[in-house]
Design a protein around this motif. Structure first.
Motif, PDB file in Angstrom:
ATOM      1  N   VAL A   2      46.615  34.838  34.803  1.00 59.80           N
ATOM      2  CA  VAL A   2      46.511  34.046  35.874  1.00 59.80           C
ATOM      3  C   VAL A   2      45.640  34.106  36.759  1.00 59.80           C
ATOM      4  CG1 VAL A   2      48.171  33.311  37.844  1.00 59.80           C
ATOM      5  CG2 VAL A   2      49.420  34.283  35.737  1.00 59.80           C
ATOM      6  N   GLU A   3      45.131  35.372  37.537  1.00 61.71           N
ATOM      7  CA  GLU A   3      44.154  35.237  38.712  1.00 61.71           C
ATOM      8  C   GLU A   3      42.940  35.239  38.219  1.00 61.71           C
ATOM      9  OE1 GLU A   3      45.427  38.859  40.856  1.00 61.71           O
ATOM     10  OE2 GLU A   3      47.569  38.181  40.488  1.00 61.71           O
ATOM     11  N   ARG A   4      42.748  35.644  36.740  1.00 68.14           N
ATOM     12  CA  ARG A   4      41.313  36.136  36.194  1.00 68.14           C
ATOM     13  C   ARG A   4      40.995  35.154  35.286  1.00 68.14           C
ATOM     14  NH1 ARG A   4      39.982  41.343  37.880  1.00 68.14           N
ATOM     15  NH2 ARG A   4      37.992  41.152  36.990  1.00 68.14           N
ATOM     16  N   ARG A   5      41.733  34.042  34.982  1.00 72.49           N
ATOM     17  CA  ARG A   5      41.502  33.296  33.946  1.00 72.49           C
ATOM     18  C   ARG A   5      40.140  32.600  33.648  1.00 72.49           C
ATOM     19  NH1 ARG A   5      42.852  27.688  35.027  1.00 72.49           N
ATOM     20  NH2 ARG A   5      43.431  27.317  32.984  1.00 72.49           N
ATOM     21  N   GLU A   6      39.531  32.257  34.763  1.00 66.91           N
ATOM     22  CA  GLU A   6      38.210  31.682  34.256  1.00 66.91           C
ATOM     23  C   GLU A   6      37.119  32.833  33.836  1.00 66.91           C
ATOM     24  OE1 GLU A   6      37.300  29.962  38.312  1.00 66.91           O
ATOM     25  OE2 GLU A   6      39.170  28.646  37.660  1.00 66.91           O
TER      26      GLU A   6
END
Lengths: 274, 284
Positions: B234-238
């Motif tokens: 979620v938070e680190r998807r990039e």
């Protein structure tokens, strides 16, 4: 055109019992088509693939490639030049110590003149976007690059058809994308007919036609939309639908109006957020 | 009880022009009760890390300790410690060799010095854990089973050693969805009932998201991420895409719906997603 009629393949198990790995397969594949074949382990997918270029011969029925019967011994080499195969493990398909020599191996074997070999090798490597690796050693390539090299080796034989048997099973996500993009390009730009065996439904969704096999038979076929929009039916054959199709089916099951043929994320999101 | 790497560095072909540092200063501790997924693109150092963990390779610098025993020292205690680490390589069915399933699974426990009775018990329990019926399978030739069954026999061979930690390298590659589910059912029961620590090396993010409680991402020989699945997806998807990984479908779809304004929380699987959608849309 590849035409398979009533194809049956029999092997004996360890108790000497006869088992039909393929049981009356009828399948026509037109030139330029992209056909995905899916199904559980042991359903006969790989056996079917090996019949298309005469690695296996029918117990009953016939397989013809451009009207050449695979059971006619004099036609076997011509058939194998028209139908190239790519297997799961890239390491098993590489024969030379230098990339360009590996690609040249096929044309050399069929007696293509020297200058034309050079031409074919550079074109083939160009098509799979591997020109810069021409002088490299294959064992230093990544999995995706090795599979693209295997495809280049086939392209150098100028095939009309390419059969790929789970070509991405051993690759990481990036390698998978590279191979899938290459295969799509061969089909769309070069007009090469593709027969693509896979367990990855997102890859099968790219095909013009999806063929589902179970216990040696074709049990379902149609466009990706027609096939994957039936998750319950597919589950019976141990095949999983894409997540969006499963979500759509569950919502429909709960009485919510969701289009029948939704299989992709974008269309599902659009439908839900109407 | 843990696997502990301190400042571990490993270089292939050291001292030659082809020297390649596969792992750089790895600091990592994995407790016995954990279920960890190890992901990363080809060449990121996953296999090297796994081989350090069971002493197949020794670090050039730093140390690897299993249950506080340093694997670089010599002697019986290290040999015993290494037996606590079970490792299932890619395509383990290619390592089957015996004439019957029983003999194949019994090979490691016998080598470990168990008595005939203990071996028998270990084989029975290992086959049960991988979901193969003892009576119908023990006398069969393992090379004549289906792909999924062969893989489970191979895993049983490692489980029969009764390891405390089990490393699985791409255990589901080439298996159909049903085969995968059955395999992971076995792995989960080993983890939950026997308390075996699991390290799952995989390219499949769906698996990592579904089964692991902690995810390690390897990139360029270093640990680029160490944390919870939700945090990564979620938070680190990039960054995930930058590391050459894929986003699991469940998170991808959830994210797309959230972008369109749907309030979705606590999405764990397809069922929570479906009920989340219904709730967010006010559908009954």
């Amino acid at each position: 055109m590849i035409s398979i009629k009533n194809l049956t393949h029999i092997y004996k198990d360890n108790d000497g019992k006869e088992i039909k790995a393929l049981n009356g397969i009828d399948l026509d594949i037109a030139e330029g088509e992209f056909v995905a074949v899916i199904g559980a382990n042991g359903c006969g997918k790989s056996t079917l693939a090996r019949h298309i270029n005469a690695l296996l011969l029918p117990a009953e029925g016939t397989v013809t490639v451009d009207d050449m019967d695979t059971q006619e011994e004099t036609k076997i080499w011509e058939i194998r030049q028209r139908v190239g195969m790519v297997f799961q493990n890239p390491d098993n398909q590489i024969v030379a110590a230098v990339v360009e020599e590996d690609v040249a191996f096929g044309p050399e074997n069929i007696g293509v003149p020297g200058l034309e070999i050079c031409d074919r090798v550079s074109k083939a490597l160009g098509t799979v976007e591997m020109i810069e690796y021409a002088k490299k050693a294959p064992h230093l390539l990544s999995g995706g690059q090795k599979q693209r090299l295997a495809i280049a080796g086939i392209l150098a034989l100028a095939p009309k058809y390419i059969v790929l048997d789970e070509p991405t099973a051993m690759l990481d996500p990036k390698g998978r994308r590279e191979v899938v993009e290459t295969v799509c390009r061969l089909n769309k730009e070069k007009g090469i007919t593709i027969i693509y065996i896979t367990h990855h439904m997102d890859e099968a969704m790219l095909a013009d036609r999806v063929v589902v096999m179970n216990e040696g038979k074709i049990v379902l076929q149609g466009t990706a939309k027609e096939v994957f929009s039936q998750p319950d039916k597919l589950a019976k054959y141990a095949v999983e639908s894409p997540l969006a199709a499963q979500v759509a089916a569950k919502l429909r099951h709960d009485g919510i109006k969701i289009g029948e043929q939704i299989i992709g994320n974008e269309e599902l999101v659009a439908e839900i957020c109407r | 009880m843990s696997i502990k790497l301190a400042d571990a560095t490993f270089t292939y072909m050291k001292g030659t022009p082809l020297a390649h540092t596969a792992l750089k200063n790895i600091n990592l501790e994995i407790q016995q009760g954990e279920f960890v997924a190890l992901v990363g693109h080809t060449g990121s150092g996953k296999s090297t890390l796994v081989q350090l963990m069971n002493g197949l390779l020794q670090p050039m610098k730093g140390s690897v300790c299993i249950d506080d025993i340093d694997l670089s020292i010599k002697g019986q205690i290290v040999r015993d410690t290494r037996k606590k680490m079970g490792i299932v390589f890619q395509y383990p069915e290619q390592q089957l060799f015996a004439e019957t399933v029983y003999e194949d699974v019994a090979f490691a426990p016998r080598n470990k010095g168990m008595t005939a009775d203990e071996v028998d018990k270990a084989v029975r329990s290992a086959l049960r854990f991988v979901g193969l019926d003892f009576d119908s399978f023990q006398g069969r030739n393992p090379l004549h089973l289906s792909g999924g069954q062969m893989r489970r026999v191979a895993i049983a061979g490692v489980v029969a050693m009764q390891p405390d930690y089990l490393i699985l390298d791409e255990p589901s590659a080439g298996l159909d969805p049903k085969g995968c589910k059955e395999l992971f059912k076995s792995i989960l029961s080993l983890h939950k009932e026997k308390g075996i620590g699991i390290i799952l090396v995989t390219h499949n993010m769906e698996e990592a998201a579904m089964y692991a409680k902690r995810i390690l991402v390897m990139d360029k020989g270093q640990i680029a991420f160490d944390g919870l699945p939700q945090e990564l997806f979620v938070e680190r998807r990039e960054q995930l895409l930058m590391w050459g990984m894929d986003e699991p479908e469940l998170y991808k779809l959830t994210n797309m719906l959230q972008k369109r304004g749907l309030q979705l929380t606590e999405i764990k699987d397809i069922n929570t997603l479906v009920s989340g959608i219904k709730k967010a849309k006010g559908w009954r």
